[in-house]
Motif scaffolding. Sequence first.
Motif, PDB file in Angstrom:
ATOM      1  N   ALA A  72     -18.954 -16.195  -5.305  1.00 14.37           N
ATOM      2  CA  ALA A  72     -17.776 -16.983  -5.662  1.00 14.37           C
ATOM      3  C   ALA A  72     -17.455 -18.082  -4.663  1.00 14.37           C
ATOM      4  O   ALA A  72     -17.676 -17.938  -3.469  1.00 14.37           O
ATOM      5  N   ASN A  73     -16.895 -19.162  -5.202  1.00 15.15           N
ATOM      6  CA  ASN A  73     -16.344 -20.247  -4.391  1.00 15.15           C
ATOM      7  C   ASN A  73     -14.829 -20.128  -4.268  1.00 15.15           C
ATOM      8  O   ASN A  73     -14.201 -20.883  -3.532  1.00 15.15           O
ATOM      9  N   GLY A  74     -14.255 -19.213  -5.032  1.00 12.99           N
ATOM     10  CA  GLY A  74     -12.820 -18.972  -5.002  1.00 12.99           C
ATOM     11  C   GLY A  74     -12.519 -17.705  -5.785  1.00 12.99           C
ATOM     12  O   GLY A  74     -13.343 -17.257  -6.592  1.00 12.99           O
ATOM     13  N   LEU A  75     -11.352 -17.130  -5.523  1.00  8.84           N
ATOM     14  CA  LEU A  75     -10.961 -15.873  -6.170  1.00  8.84           C
ATOM     15  C   LEU A  75      -9.551 -15.965  -6.731  1.00  8.84           C
ATOM     16  O   LEU A  75      -8.734 -16.746  -6.258  1.00  8.84           O
ATOM     17  N   VAL A  76      -9.304 -15.109  -7.711  1.00 11.83           N
ATOM     18  CA  VAL A  76      -7.956 -14.853  -8.207  1.00 11.83           C
ATOM     19  C   VAL A  76      -7.822 -13.337  -8.235  1.00 11.83           C
ATOM     20  O   VAL A  76      -8.668 -12.650  -8.810  1.00 11.83           O
ATOM     21  N   ILE A  77      -6.788 -12.813  -7.592  1.00 13.74           N
ATOM     22  CA  ILE A  77      -6.548 -11.377  -7.582  1.00 13.74           C
ATOM     23  C   ILE A  77      -5.171 -11.121  -8.176  1.00 13.74           C
ATOM     24  O   ILE A  77      -4.192 -11.748  -7.772  1.00 13.74           O
ATOM     25  N   GLY A  78      -5.131 -10.209  -9.127  1.00 15.61           N
ATOM     26  CA  GLY A  78      -3.862  -9.850  -9.745  1.00 15.61           C
ATOM     27  C   GLY A  78      -3.615  -8.360  -9.624  1.00 15.61           C
ATOM     28  O   GLY A  78      -4.534  -7.558  -9.766  1.00 15.61           O
ATOM     29  N   SER A  79      -2.371  -7.996  -9.352  1.00 10.92           N
ATOM     30  CA  SER A  79      -2.015  -6.585  -9.259  1.00 10.92           C
ATOM     31  C   SER A  79      -0.635  -6.364  -9.840  1.00 10.92           C
ATOM     32  O   SER A  79       0.251  -7.208  -9.673  1.00 10.92           O
ATOM     33  N   PRO A  80      -0.441  -5.224 -10.476  1.00  8.67           N
ATOM     34  CA  PRO A  80       0.926  -4.840 -10.782  1.00  8.67           C
ATOM     35  C   PRO A  80       1.603  -4.417  -9.477  1.00  8.67           C
ATOM     36  O   PRO A  80       0.923  -4.031  -8.525  1.00  8.67           O
ATOM     37  N   GLY A  81       2.898  -4.533  -9.438  1.00 10.77           N
ATOM     38  CA  GLY A  81       3.649  -4.102  -8.264  1.00 10.77           C
ATOM     39  C   GLY A  81       4.091  -2.664  -8.438  1.00 10.77           C
ATOM     40  O   GLY A  81       5.219  -2.409  -8.833  1.00 10.77           O
ATOM     41  N   TYR A  82       3.194  -1.741  -8.190  1.00 12.15           N
ATOM     42  CA  TYR A  82       3.511  -0.323  -8.330  1.00 12.15           C
ATOM     43  C   TYR A  82       4.244   0.166  -7.090  1.00 12.15           C
ATOM     44  O   TYR A  82       3.649   0.279  -6.020  1.00 12.15           O
ATOM     45  N   HIS A  83       5.542   0.430  -7.233  1.00 11.56           N
ATOM     46  CA  HIS A  83       6.361   0.953  -6.143  1.00 11.56           C
ATOM     47  C   HIS A  83       6.271   0.064  -4.897  1.00 11.56           C
ATOM     48  O   HIS A  83       6.242   0.559  -3.771  1.00 11.56           O
ATOM     49  N   GLY A  84       6.179  -1.222  -5.125  1.00 13.94           N
ATOM     50  CA  GLY A  84       6.157  -2.161  -4.021  1.00 13.94           C
ATOM     51  C   GLY A  84       4.812  -2.301  -3.339  1.00 13.94           C
ATOM     52  O   GLY A  84       4.733  -2.822  -2.234  1.00 13.94           O
ATOM     53  N   GLY A  85       3.750  -1.861  -3.992  1.00 17.97           N
ATOM     54  CA  GLY A  85       2.435  -1.962  -3.380  1.00 17.97           C
ATOM     55  C   GLY A  85       1.360  -2.328  -4.386  1.00 17.97           C
ATOM     56  O   GLY A  85       1.593  -2.338  -5.595  1.00 17.97           O
ATOM     57  N   VAL A  86       0.199  -2.632  -3.866  1.00 13.87           N
ATOM     58  CA  VAL A  86      -0.964  -2.963  -4.680  1.00 13.87           C
ATOM     59  C   VAL A  86      -1.406  -1.704  -5.423  1.00 13.87           C
ATOM     60  O   VAL A  86      -1.427  -0.612  -4.836  1.00 13.87           O
ATOM     61  N   SER A  87      -1.758  -1.835  -6.670  1.00 14.21           N
ATOM     62  CA  SER A  87      -2.180  -0.665  -7.438  1.00 14.21           C
ATOM     63  C   SER A  87      -3.473  -0.073  -6.877  1.00 14.21           C
ATOM     64  O   SER A  87      -4.284  -0.778  -6.274  1.00 14.21           O
ATOM     65  N   ALA A 120       8.097  -4.892 -12.679  1.00 14.27           N
ATOM     66  CA  ALA A 120       9.328  -4.691 -13.443  1.00 14.27           C
ATOM     67  C   ALA A 120      10.547  -4.947 -12.572  1.00 14.27           C
ATOM     68  O   ALA A 120      11.562  -4.274 -12.697  1.00 14.27           O
ATOM     69  N   GLY A 121      10.449  -5.912 -11.671  1.00 10.88           N
ATOM     70  CA  GLY A 121      11.559  -6.278 -10.809  1.00 10.88           C
ATOM     71  C   GLY A 121      11.101  -7.243  -9.739  1.00 10.88           C
ATOM     72  O   GLY A 121       9.925  -7.291  -9.395  1.00 10.88           O
ATOM     73  N   TRP A 122      12.048  -8.024  -9.220  1.00 11.43           N
ATOM     74  CA  TRP A 122      11.704  -9.037  -8.224  1.00 11.43           C
ATOM     75  C   TRP A 122      11.288  -8.424  -6.899  1.00 11.43           C
ATOM     76  O   TRP A 122      10.383  -8.925  -6.238  1.00 11.43           O
ATOM     77  N   GLN A 123      11.956  -7.355  -6.489  1.00 14.12           N
ATOM     78  CA  GLN A 123      11.637  -6.783  -5.184  1.00 14.12           C
ATOM     79  C   GLN A 123      10.200  -6.281  -5.139  1.00 14.12           C
ATOM     80  O   GLN A 123       9.457  -6.588  -4.200  1.00 14.12           O
ATOM     81  N   ALA A 124       9.776  -5.516  -6.144  1.00 14.07           N
ATOM     82  CA  ALA A 124       8.399  -5.013  -6.175  1.00 14.07           C
ATOM     83  C   ALA A 124       7.403  -6.164  -6.234  1.00 14.07           C
ATOM     84  O   ALA A 124       6.350  -6.120  -5.594  1.00 14.07           O
ATOM     85  N   GLY A 125       7.742  -7.215  -6.992  1.00 11.73           N
ATOM     86  CA  GLY A 125       6.845  -8.373  -7.077  1.00 11.73           C
ATOM     87  C   GLY A 125       6.679  -9.067  -5.742  1.00 11.73           C
ATOM     88  O   GLY A 125       5.556  -9.371  -5.316  1.00 11.73           O
ATOM     89  N   GLY A 126       7.785  -9.300  -5.043  1.00 10.89           N
ATOM     90  CA  GLY A 126       7.719  -9.985  -3.752  1.00 10.89           C
ATOM     91  C   GLY A 126       7.007  -9.173  -2.687  1.00 10.89           C
ATOM     92  O   GLY A 126       6.190  -9.701  -1.925  1.00 10.89           O
ATOM     93  N   VAL A 127       7.303  -7.885  -2.631  1.00 10.79           N
ATOM     94  CA  VAL A 127       6.679  -7.023  -1.626  1.00 10.79           C
ATOM     95  C   VAL A 127       5.178  -6.910  -1.886  1.00 10.79           C
ATOM     96  O   VAL A 127       4.362  -6.958  -0.956  1.00 10.79           O
ATOM     97  N   THR A 128       4.793  -6.771  -3.155  1.00  8.54           N
ATOM     98  CA  THR A 128       3.368  -6.648  -3.490  1.00  8.54           C
ATOM     99  C   THR A 128       2.629  -7.954  -3.209  1.00  8.54           C
ATOM    100  O   THR A 128       1.509  -7.937  -2.691  1.00  8.54           O
ATOM    101  N   LEU A 129       3.256  -9.084  -3.509  1.00  5.40           N
ATOM    102  CA  LEU A 129       2.633 -10.379  -3.212  1.00  5.40           C
ATOM    103  C   LEU A 129       2.419 -10.525  -1.707  1.00  5.40           C
ATOM    104  O   LEU A 129       1.356 -10.960  -1.256  1.00  5.40           O
ATOM    105  N   THR A 130       3.387 -10.107  -0.919  1.00  6.42           N
ATOM    106  CA  THR A 130       3.260 -10.150   0.540  1.00  6.42           C
ATOM    107  C   THR A 130       2.120  -9.239   1.001  1.00  6.42           C
ATOM    108  O   THR A 130       1.330  -9.613   1.878  1.00  6.42           O
ATOM    109  N   ALA A 131       2.018  -8.059   0.403  1.00  9.50           N
ATOM    110  CA  ALA A 131       0.932  -7.135   0.761  1.00  9.50           C
ATOM    111  C   ALA A 131      -0.432  -7.737   0.443  1.00  9.50           C
ATOM    112  O   ALA A 131      -1.362  -7.654   1.258  1.00  9.50           O
TER     113      ALA A 131
END
Length: 186
Positions: A72-87, A120-131
């Motif tokens: 790859a020359n680039g990546l896209v990674i997607g995760s649900p925010g399960y309890h504030g963390g990467v699945s 299913a909420g902003w907090q889990a999304g933000g924390v997971t994105l940071t992780a």
Amino acid sequence: MSRPLIVGFGGTTRPGSSGERMVAAVLSAARALGAETRLFGGADLAALPHFAPENRQRTVEQREFVDAVRAANGLVIGSPGYHGGVSGLVKNAIDLLEDLRDDDRVYFDGLPVGLAVTAAGWQAGGVTLTALRGIVHAMRGWPTPLGIAVNTVAQKPFDAEGHLVDAGILEQVQVQAQQIMLLADL
């Protein structure tokens, strides 16, 4: 000059999950900008055995995934925010990329990495994105300046057929794809 390869992975065990759709949307936008793309969705990730560092034997699915990321020359990674963390499903795929540690390009060194989180909420999304940003930094990658966090309760990003219809999220997808392509072309 060949087209850059952008590899995306993410989602859940649920077919057509919002996380998988977000990764697919960014890949589609990158394809419109000239990239070749490859998606490893939730079903593909679920087929990967649990990573065991002491076991160097790899299944066909594991080799296919690692080889795609290696190219790859680039990546896209997607995760649900399960309890504030990467699945666990996404984290297992990331852990398998330990196979890249002895490559000439170690892990994600020099790769642009777009990140998309659905929760299913902003907090889990933000924390997971940071992780995820922390993981990408640890693996020597360059998270794009724009990370996408979607609140699937407050926002209704997809229509009944699964198409991304939220104008604000569509704009974020376009910007992230542009950022990936800009860095992938360096």
